[in-house]
Scaffold this motif. Structure first.
Motif, PDB file in Angstrom:
ATOM      1  N   ILE A  17       0.964  -1.158  -0.172  1.00  0.00           N
ATOM      2  CA  ILE A  17       0.034   0.176  -0.024  1.00  0.00           C
ATOM      3  C   ILE A  17       0.823   1.029  -0.116  1.00  0.00           C
ATOM      4  CG2 ILE A  17      -1.726   1.421   1.241  1.00  0.00           C
ATOM      5  CD1 ILE A  17      -2.909  -1.334   2.317  1.00  0.00           C
ATOM      6  N   ARG A  18       2.070   1.230   0.799  1.00  0.00           N
ATOM      7  CA  ARG A  18       2.813   2.457   0.874  1.00  0.00           C
ATOM      8  C   ARG A  18       3.494   2.712  -0.377  1.00  0.00           C
ATOM      9  NH1 ARG A  18       7.958   2.445   0.780  1.00  0.00           N
ATOM     10  NH2 ARG A  18       8.074   0.135   1.346  1.00  0.00           N
ATOM     11  N   GLU A  19       3.758   1.367  -1.113  1.00  0.00           N
ATOM     12  CA  GLU A  19       4.548   1.493  -2.531  1.00  0.00           C
ATOM     13  C   GLU A  19       3.482   2.353  -3.512  1.00  0.00           C
ATOM     14  OE1 GLU A  19       5.947  -2.384  -3.159  1.00  0.00           O
ATOM     15  OE2 GLU A  19       7.694  -2.033  -1.993  1.00  0.00           O
ATOM     16  N   LEU A  20       2.318   1.592  -3.334  1.00  0.00           N
ATOM     17  CA  LEU A  20       1.313   2.048  -4.433  1.00  0.00           C
ATOM     18  C   LEU A  20       0.787   3.623  -4.247  1.00  0.00           C
ATOM     19  CD1 LEU A  20      -1.274  -0.902  -4.387  1.00  0.00           C
ATOM     20  CD2 LEU A  20       0.141   0.002  -6.360  1.00  0.00           C
ATOM     21  N   LYS A  21       1.062   4.114  -2.859  1.00  0.00           N
ATOM     22  CA  LYS A  21       0.770   5.686  -2.688  1.00  0.00           C
ATOM     23  C   LYS A  21       2.088   6.340  -2.834  1.00  0.00           C
ATOM     24  CE  LYS A  21      -2.674   6.533   0.266  1.00  0.00           C
ATOM     25  NZ  LYS A  21      -3.446   7.046  -0.192  1.00  0.00           N
ATOM     26  N   ASP A  22       2.956   5.836  -3.413  1.00  0.00           N
ATOM     27  CA  ASP A  22       4.377   6.303  -3.752  1.00  0.00           C
ATOM     28  C   ASP A  22       5.146   7.152  -2.527  1.00  0.00           C
ATOM     29  OD1 ASP A  22       6.473   7.033  -5.635  1.00  0.00           O
ATOM     30  OD2 ASP A  22       5.715   8.844  -6.144  1.00  0.00           O
ATOM     31  N   MET A  23       5.107   6.237  -1.502  1.00  0.00           N
ATOM     32  CA  MET A  23       5.716   7.065  -0.267  1.00  0.00           C
ATOM     33  C   MET A  23       6.808   6.186  -0.003  1.00  0.00           C
ATOM     34  SD  MET A  23       3.820   6.987   3.530  1.00  0.00           S
ATOM     35  CE  MET A  23       2.696   8.383   3.149  1.00  0.00           C
ATOM     36  N   LYS A  24       7.858   6.511   0.509  1.00  0.00           N
ATOM     37  CA  LYS A  24       9.112   5.734   1.030  1.00  0.00           C
ATOM     38  C   LYS A  24       8.914   5.460   2.331  1.00  0.00           C
ATOM     39  CE  LYS A  24      12.223   7.693  -2.234  1.00  0.00           C
ATOM     40  NZ  LYS A  24      12.487   6.706  -3.238  1.00  0.00           N
ATOM     41  N   GLN A  25       9.682   4.456   2.809  1.00  0.00           N
ATOM     42  CA  GLN A  25       9.584   4.281   4.404  1.00  0.00           C
ATOM     43  C   GLN A  25      10.082   5.299   5.137  1.00  0.00           C
ATOM     44  OE1 GLN A  25      12.306   0.903   4.682  1.00  0.00           O
ATOM     45  NE2 GLN A  25      10.750  -0.635   4.378  1.00  0.00           N
ATOM     46  N   GLY A  33       6.485   9.049  13.534  1.00  0.00           N
ATOM     47  CA  GLY A  33       7.402   9.458  14.571  1.00  0.00           C
ATOM     48  C   GLY A  33       8.417   8.431  14.822  1.00  0.00           C
ATOM     49  N   THR A  34       8.949   7.627  13.898  1.00  0.00           N
ATOM     50  CA  THR A  34       9.883   6.645  14.202  1.00  0.00           C
ATOM     51  C   THR A  34      10.835   6.567  13.237  1.00  0.00           C
ATOM     52  OG1 THR A  34      10.052   4.138  14.587  1.00  0.00           O
ATOM     53  CG2 THR A  34       8.512   4.805  12.930  1.00  0.00           C
ATOM     54  N   ASN A  35      11.750   5.627  12.997  1.00  0.00           N
ATOM     55  CA  ASN A  35      12.569   5.459  11.943  1.00  0.00           C
ATOM     56  C   ASN A  35      12.414   4.698  10.852  1.00  0.00           C
ATOM     57  OD1 ASN A  35      13.618   3.208  13.165  1.00  0.00           O
ATOM     58  ND2 ASN A  35      15.007   4.215  14.341  1.00  0.00           N
ATOM     59  N   GLN A  36      13.358   4.771   9.748  1.00  0.00           N
ATOM     60  CA  GLN A  36      13.116   3.638   8.853  1.00  0.00           C
ATOM     61  C   GLN A  36      13.279   2.394   8.923  1.00  0.00           C
ATOM     62  OE1 GLN A  36      15.817   2.175   6.746  1.00  0.00           O
ATOM     63  NE2 GLN A  36      14.827   1.136   5.787  1.00  0.00           N
ATOM     64  N   GLN A  37      14.166   1.876   9.927  1.00  0.00           N
ATOM     65  CA  GLN A  37      14.522   0.647  10.471  1.00  0.00           C
ATOM     66  C   GLN A  37      13.510  -0.017  11.053  1.00  0.00           C
ATOM     67  OE1 GLN A  37      16.501   3.166  10.792  1.00  0.00           O
ATOM     68  NE2 GLN A  37      18.412   2.788   9.902  1.00  0.00           N
ATOM     69  N   ALA A  38      12.520   0.739  11.825  1.00  0.00           N
ATOM     70  CA  ALA A  38      11.259   0.397  12.465  1.00  0.00           C
ATOM     71  C   ALA A  38      10.161  -0.027  11.523  1.00  0.00           C
ATOM     72  CB  ALA A  38      10.789   1.384  13.559  1.00  0.00           C
ATOM     73  N   ILE A  39      10.211   0.805  10.432  1.00  0.00           N
ATOM     74  CA  ILE A  39       9.122   0.616   9.431  1.00  0.00           C
ATOM     75  C   ILE A  39       9.611  -0.498   8.427  1.00  0.00           C
ATOM     76  CG2 ILE A  39       8.169   1.447   7.322  1.00  0.00           C
ATOM     77  CD1 ILE A  39       7.156   3.195   9.787  1.00  0.00           C
ATOM     78  N   SER A  40      10.894  -1.040   8.378  1.00  0.00           N
ATOM     79  CA  SER A  40      11.455  -2.168   7.814  1.00  0.00           C
ATOM     80  C   SER A  40      11.060  -3.476   8.400  1.00  0.00           C
ATOM     81  CB  SER A  40      12.749  -2.025   7.476  1.00  0.00           C
ATOM     82  OG  SER A  40      13.239  -2.992   6.906  1.00  0.00           O
ATOM     83  N   LEU A  41      11.076  -3.244   9.809  1.00  0.00           N
ATOM     84  CA  LEU A  41      10.888  -4.361  10.846  1.00  0.00           C
ATOM     85  C   LEU A  41       9.336  -4.533  10.712  1.00  0.00           C
ATOM     86  CD1 LEU A  41      12.922  -3.571  13.905  1.00  0.00           C
ATOM     87  CD2 LEU A  41      13.202  -5.584  12.189  1.00  0.00           C
ATOM     88  N   ILE A  42       8.417  -3.677  10.852  1.00  0.00           N
ATOM     89  CA  ILE A  42       7.004  -3.788  10.712  1.00  0.00           C
ATOM     90  C   ILE A  42       6.597  -4.537   9.219  1.00  0.00           C
ATOM     91  CG2 ILE A  42       4.663  -2.387  10.269  1.00  0.00           C
ATOM     92  CD1 ILE A  42       6.057  -0.369  12.333  1.00  0.00           C
ATOM     93  N   GLU A  43       7.338  -4.049   7.963  1.00  0.00           N
ATOM     94  CA  GLU A  43       6.791  -4.578   6.706  1.00  0.00           C
ATOM     95  C   GLU A  43       7.364  -5.882   6.722  1.00  0.00           C
ATOM     96  OE1 GLU A  43       8.194  -1.614   3.752  1.00  0.00           O
ATOM     97  OE2 GLU A  43       6.481  -0.202   4.444  1.00  0.00           O
ATOM     98  N   ASN A  44       8.255  -6.201   7.457  1.00  0.00           N
ATOM     99  CA  ASN A  44       8.755  -7.855   7.468  1.00  0.00           C
ATOM    100  C   ASN A  44       7.986  -8.724   8.377  1.00  0.00           C
ATOM    101  OD1 ASN A  44      10.684  -7.779   5.240  1.00  0.00           O
ATOM    102  ND2 ASN A  44      12.096  -6.572   6.647  1.00  0.00           N
ATOM    103  N   SER A  45       7.116  -8.110   9.201  1.00  0.00           N
ATOM    104  CA  SER A  45       6.303  -8.654  10.114  1.00  0.00           C
ATOM    105  C   SER A  45       4.840  -9.099   9.939  1.00  0.00           C
ATOM    106  CB  SER A  45       6.085  -7.760  11.351  1.00  0.00           C
ATOM    107  OG  SER A  45       7.170  -7.469  11.977  1.00  0.00           O
ATOM    108  N   GLU A  46       4.529 -10.578  10.065  1.00  0.00           N
ATOM    109  CA  GLU A  46       3.366 -11.132   9.461  1.00  0.00           C
ATOM    110  C   GLU A  46       2.275 -10.362  10.271  1.00  0.00           C
ATOM    111  OE1 GLU A  46       2.670 -15.272   8.839  1.00  0.00           O
ATOM    112  OE2 GLU A  46       4.722 -15.699   8.669  1.00  0.00           O
ATOM    113  N   THR A  47       2.297 -10.214  11.504  1.00  0.00           N
ATOM    114  CA  THR A  47       1.333  -9.514  12.289  1.00  0.00           C
ATOM    115  C   THR A  47       1.918  -8.000  12.884  1.00  0.00           C
ATOM    116  OG1 THR A  47       1.987 -10.565  14.387  1.00  0.00           O
ATOM    117  CG2 THR A  47       0.445 -11.706  13.047  1.00  0.00           C
ATOM    118  N   VAL A  48       1.009  -7.322  13.210  1.00  0.00           N
ATOM    119  CA  VAL A  48       1.359  -5.831  13.512  1.00  0.00           C
ATOM    120  C   VAL A  48       0.228  -5.744  14.747  1.00  0.00           C
ATOM    121  CG1 VAL A  48       1.246  -3.278  13.079  1.00  0.00           C
ATOM    122  CG2 VAL A  48       2.048  -5.208  11.408  1.00  0.00           C
ATOM    123  N   ASP A  49       0.684  -4.895  15.727  1.00  0.00           N
ATOM    124  CA  ASP A  49      -0.117  -4.458  17.056  1.00  0.00           C
ATOM    125  C   ASP A  49      -1.332  -3.939  16.649  1.00  0.00           C
ATOM    126  OD1 ASP A  49      -0.527  -4.145  19.713  1.00  0.00           O
ATOM    127  OD2 ASP A  49      -0.154  -1.999  19.149  1.00  0.00           O
TER     128      ASP A  49
END
Length: 127
Positions: A17-25, A33-49
Motif C-alpha cells: 500500500i505504501r508503494e502504491l501511494k508512492d511513499m518511501k519508508q 514519529g519513528t525511523n526507517q528501520q522500524a518501518i522495515s521491521l514492521i513490513e517484514n512482520s506477519e502480524t502488527v499490533d
C-alpha cells in the motif's frame, strides 16, 4: 488436504500500500514519529499490533480493513477515491526524450575516450 487459509502477511500489505501511494519508508516513519528501520521491521512482520496498525492506516490514509484485507483491486479503488487532484494523473508531459539523454551521455563518453587517447599519444611522442 487442509482447508485452512494462510493468514495474510500484514507487513507485506503495508509495504505494498505504501508503494502504491508512492511513499518511501522514511516518509512513513516520519509520519509515525519513528525511523526507517522500524518501518522495515514492521513490513517484514506477519502480524502488527492493533494500535500500531491504526496509526499506520491513518498515516497511509486508508482503513485498517484495507490493510488487513488487502487486494490490488481494493487498494486501487481506495487510492482512486482518496486522491485529491485527479488531473495530475493525466497531466504527465515529459519535457525530454530519455533516449536523447542516453545518446548525449554516449557521445560524451566517446569524446572523453578520444581525449584520453590524444593525451596519451602526446605523452608518448613527447618522450
Amino acid at each position: 488436504m487442509s482447508t485452512a487459509t494462510k493468514p495474510r502477511h500484514i507487513g507485506r500489505n503495508i509495504s505494498r500500500i505504501r508503494e502504491l501511494k508512492d511513499m518511501k519508508q522514511e516518509a512513513l516513519a516520519q509520519a509515525l514519529g519513528t525511523n526507517q528501520q522500524a518501518i522495515s521491521l514492521i513490513e517484514n512482520s506477519e502480524t502488527v499490533d492493533e494500535q500500531k496498525l491504526i496509526e499506520i492506516a491513518k498515516a497511509l490514509d486508508v482503513s485498517v480493513e484495507a490493510i488487513k484485507n488487502f487486494s490490488e483491486e481494493a487498494v486501487f479503488n481506495i487510492i482512486g477515491n482518496t486522491f485529491q487532484d485527479q488531473s495530475a494523473i493525466y497531466n504527465c508531459n515529459c519535457t525530454f526524450n530519455p533516449l536523447d539523454k542516453v545518446v548525449e551521455l554516449y557521445e560524451r563518453l566517446v569524446q572523453a575516450e578520444k581525449d584520453k587517447v590524444e593525451y596519451l599519444e602526446k605523452l608518448l611522442n613527447g618522450k
